[in-house]
Design a protein around this motif. Structure first.
Motif, PDB file in Angstrom:
ATOM      1  N   GLU A 128      37.154 -46.852  18.744  1.00  8.41           N
ATOM      2  CA  GLU A 128      37.152 -46.265  17.402  1.00  8.41           C
ATOM      3  C   GLU A 128      36.147 -46.968  16.506  1.00  8.41           C
ATOM      4  N   ASP A 129      36.059 -48.298  16.634  1.00 11.85           N
ATOM      5  CA  ASP A 129      35.134 -49.060  15.796  1.00 11.85           C
ATOM      6  C   ASP A 129      33.676 -48.771  16.125  1.00 11.85           C
ATOM      7  N   MET A 130      33.400 -48.242  17.323  1.00 10.75           N
ATOM      8  CA  MET A 130      32.026 -47.880  17.667  1.00 10.75           C
ATOM      9  C   MET A 130      31.543 -46.673  16.887  1.00 10.75           C
ATOM     10  N   ALA A 131      32.487 -45.893  16.317  1.00  8.46           N
ATOM     11  CA  ALA A 131      32.155 -44.716  15.502  1.00  8.46           C
ATOM     12  C   ALA A 131      31.209 -43.776  16.242  1.00  8.46           C
ATOM     13  N   LEU A 132      31.528 -43.489  17.499  1.00 10.79           N
ATOM     14  CA  LEU A 132      30.701 -42.580  18.301  1.00 10.79           C
ATOM     15  C   LEU A 132      30.854 -41.158  17.761  1.00 10.79           C
ATOM     16  N   PRO A 133      29.767 -40.497  17.377  1.00 13.33           N
ATOM     17  CA  PRO A 133      29.862 -39.186  16.709  1.00 13.33           C
ATOM     18  C   PRO A 133      30.580 -38.114  17.522  1.00 13.33           C
ATOM     19  N   LEU A 134      30.498 -38.179  18.851  1.00  7.60           N
ATOM     20  CA  LEU A 134      31.076 -37.132  19.689  1.00  7.60           C
ATOM     21  C   LEU A 134      32.490 -37.458  20.154  1.00  7.60           C
ATOM     22  N   LEU A 135      32.979 -38.651  19.823  1.00  7.07           N
ATOM     23  CA  LEU A 135      34.332 -39.031  20.234  1.00  7.07           C
ATOM     24  C   LEU A 135      35.313 -38.583  19.153  1.00  7.07           C
ATOM     25  N   ARG A 136      35.889 -37.381  19.339  1.00  4.55           N
ATOM     26  CA  ARG A 136      36.828 -36.838  18.355  1.00  4.55           C
ATOM     27  C   ARG A 136      38.067 -37.709  18.249  1.00  4.55           C
TER      28      ARG A 136
END
Length: 454
Positions: free
Chosen positions: A185-193
Motif C-alpha cells: 500500500e505504501d508503494m502507492a502503485l497506480p494500478l493496485l486497486r
C-alpha cells in the motif's frame, strides 16, 4: 490557512442548518474555507465513534465540526456541534443563521436524497472498472514479496488494467501478510486497486481471475518418505481445487510454481477440480529456461538476450532436460557482420564439442543447484513473464517452456503435466508440435515421462 470540516448525517436538520451557514460564510469571507463530509444515517454512529477515538475528542451529537490547520498538520481543533458553530460565527464574524425549523427539515430530506444518488452513482462508476482479481497461496514465501510489484507495474496486464491482490496463508503467518499488505500500500502503485490478507480458507479464491499456487513442502527424505510428501501435496490440492470450482470465475487461470512438485500440484488441481478448464492450469518452468540461457551466454561471452529457443522438458522441479537442439543465437560477435535478426544454430557455434557432450550434464547439474537456490526474484520474474505472454502473446516464433497437460504430443503419455515448448497468442497457448525431435531427445523424453508417471 485553515479549513472548517463539517460532518453529519445526511438526514439531520441540524447538519443542514450548519451546512448552509458554512456555505454563506465561505461565499462572503475570503479566508473561510469549508469541507463537508456527508454520512449515511446507518453509518453515522460508527463514523463518529472512530473519528473521536482517533483524535481524542468527546462528542456525541450531529453534526461534528472542527478546524484543520493546513500548514501545520496534526489533529484538528474540535469546535463542537451546531450550537458551538453558531456561537463561533456570531463571535468572530457577527453572522447569525435565521433558518426556520421547517426549512431545516426540508433541506435535510433533500440532503439525504442527494447523498443516496451520489452513492449510487459512485457504485455504478466503480462497477464499470472491474479490477483483475489475483489470489496468491502460501503468500508468506519470498516469491510473493517480489511478485507483487511485478504484477502491479503495468507490464504484465497492461497500463489500463487495475488489479486486486489477495494474499492467502495460514493463521500463523497473519502478521507477515499484514506487513506485506502495508508495504505494498505504501508503494502507492497506480494500478493496485487493493491488496488484502486472508487466513480463512473457506473464503479463498472468491471471484478469482488468476490463482498463483506457491505452496511447497520442505523436502527432507531422512525425516519421511517421498510418498508422504506427495500425499501432503495431494491433500493441499484436495482442499484448493473444490474451492476454486466453487468460488473462482469460470475462466480462472491457475499457475503452479514453487521449489517442489510444480508438475504434481498442477496435475492434482486438475484431478480434484475437474470443472476447471484443463488448458487453464499450467506449471512454470520459464525460470529454468532463462537460467539456462544465462549459462550459455556466459559460455559464449555474449548478451543473454541473444540466446533463444532453449527448451525445458519434463518434471520442472524434478527430472528435467535442457534441450539445446533448437537453440539459436542472435547478434553473436564474429568475424562476419550480420543483421540483428540473423540467427545461427547454437550447437554449430560451440566449437568445444567436449563441453556439449560431456560437460553439459555437469553444467545442468550446476544449473539445477543454482535454480533450486533461487527462492525469490528468478521464479517471481518467471511467473510474471508467463502471465504477460498469456495475456499479450509471446514473441513471434520464439519457444517458451511451460508445464501443460499432455495430449500425447511428442509421444508423451496423456493426462500428465509435462514441461514442453509452447507459444502464446490470442489469450491461449499451443504446443509447438511442428518441432522435430532427434533420437537422443526422444529417448530422454521417454525416460522423463516414465519417471513423472511413477
Amino acid at each position: 490557512a485553515a479549513v472548517a470540516m463539517f460532518t453529519g448525517k445526511a438526514n439531520c436538520p441540524y447538519y443542514a442548518k450548519a451546512e448552509l451557514l458554512a456555505d454563506y460564510l465561505q461565499t462572503n469571507l475570503p479566508n473561510f474555507r469549508v469541507h463537508k463530509i456527508t454520512q449515511h444515517p446507518d453509518e453515522w454512529e460508527q463514523w463518529l465513534h472512530d473519528i473521536c477515538e482517533t483524535n481524542g475528542w468527546e462528542h456525541r451529537q450531529c453534526p461534528i465540526i472542527w478546524r484543520e490547520l493546513l500548514d501545520r498538520g496534526g489533529k484538528g481543533q474540535l469546535l463542537g456541534g451546531l450550537n458551538e458553530f453558531l456561537e463561533y460565527a456570531q463571535r468572530y464574524y457577527g453572522i447569525t443563521s435565521m433558518m426556520l425549523s421547517e426549512e431545516m427539515l426540508n433541506i435535510a430530506e433533500e440532503n439525504l436524497q442527494t447523498h443516496l444518488e451520489i452513492v449510487q452513482e459512485d457504485e455504478e462508476i466503480k462497477s464499470l472498472i472491474k479490477p483483475m482479481q489475483i489470489w496468491i497461496t502460501s503468500a508468506s514465501v519470498p516469491i510473493c514479496y517480489h511478485l507483487i510489484p511485478l504484477l502491479a507495474n503495468g507490464e504484465v496486464f497492461g497500463v489500463t488494467t487495475e488489479i486486486s491482490i489477495h494474499l492467502l496463508d495460514t493463521e500463523q503467518f497473519k502478521e507477515m501478510l499484514r506487513s506485506i499488505v502495508m508495504e505494498a500500500e505504501d508503494m502507492a502503485l497506480p494500478l493496485l486497486r487493493s491488496i488484502s490478507e486472508h487466513t480463512n480458507i473457506d473464503q479463498a479464491f472468491i471471484d478469482a481471475d488468476i490463482i498463483i499456487v506457491l505452496d511447497d513442502v520442505l523436502l527432507n527424505l531422512e525425516v519421511q518418505s517421498l510418498e508422504n510428501y506427495i500425499r501432503e501435496v495431494s491433500e493441499i490440492c484436495q482442499v484448493y481445487a473444490p474451492l476454486i470450482e466453487k468460488n473462482a470465475k469460470s475462466e480462472v487461470k491457475v499457475i503452479s510454481s514453487g521449489k517442489t512438485f510444480a508438475n504434481l500440484k498442477a496435475t492434482m488441481l486438475r484431478t480434484y477440480g475437474p470443472s476447471i478448464r484443463p488448458e487453464n492450469i499450467i506449471a512454470i518452468s520459464t525460470h529454468w529456461e532463462s537460467a539456462a540461457k544465462a549459462m550459455l551466454a556466459r559460455k559464449m561471452n555474449m548478451n543473454t538476450a541473444g540466446v533463444k529457443d532453449v527448451i525445458v522438458w519434463g518434471n520442472i522441479t524434478g527430472s528435467n532436460y535442457i534441450d539445446l537442439s533448437h537453440a539459436k543465437l542472435y547478434g553473436y560477435d564474429s568475424a562476419i557482420w550480420c543483421p540483428p535478426n540473423f540467427q545461427r544454430p547454437l550447437l554449430s557455434m560451440i566449437y568445444d564439442s567436449e563441453w556439449i557432450h560431456s560437460e553439459l550434464l555437469s553444467a545442468q547439474s550446476a544449473l539445477r543447484s543454482r535454480v533450486s537456490h533461487c527462492t525469490a526474484m528468478l521464479p517471481a520474474h518467471a511467473v510474471a513473464t508467463v502471465l504477460r505472454y498469456w495475456y499479450h502473446g509471446s514473441p513471434s516464433q520464439e519457444i517458451v517452456s511451460v508445464g501443460v497437460l499432455s495430449e500425447g504430443q511428442f509421444c508423451i503419455p496423456e493426462g500428465i503435466i509435462f514441461s514442453m515448448p509452447v507459444r502464446f497468442q490470442n489469450g491461449n497457448w499451443e504446443v509447438m508440435t511442428e518441432l522435430e525431435m532427434n533420437e537422443t531427445t526422444q529417448k530422454v523424453l521417454e525416460r522423463l515421462s516414465h519417471e513423472l508417471v511413477q
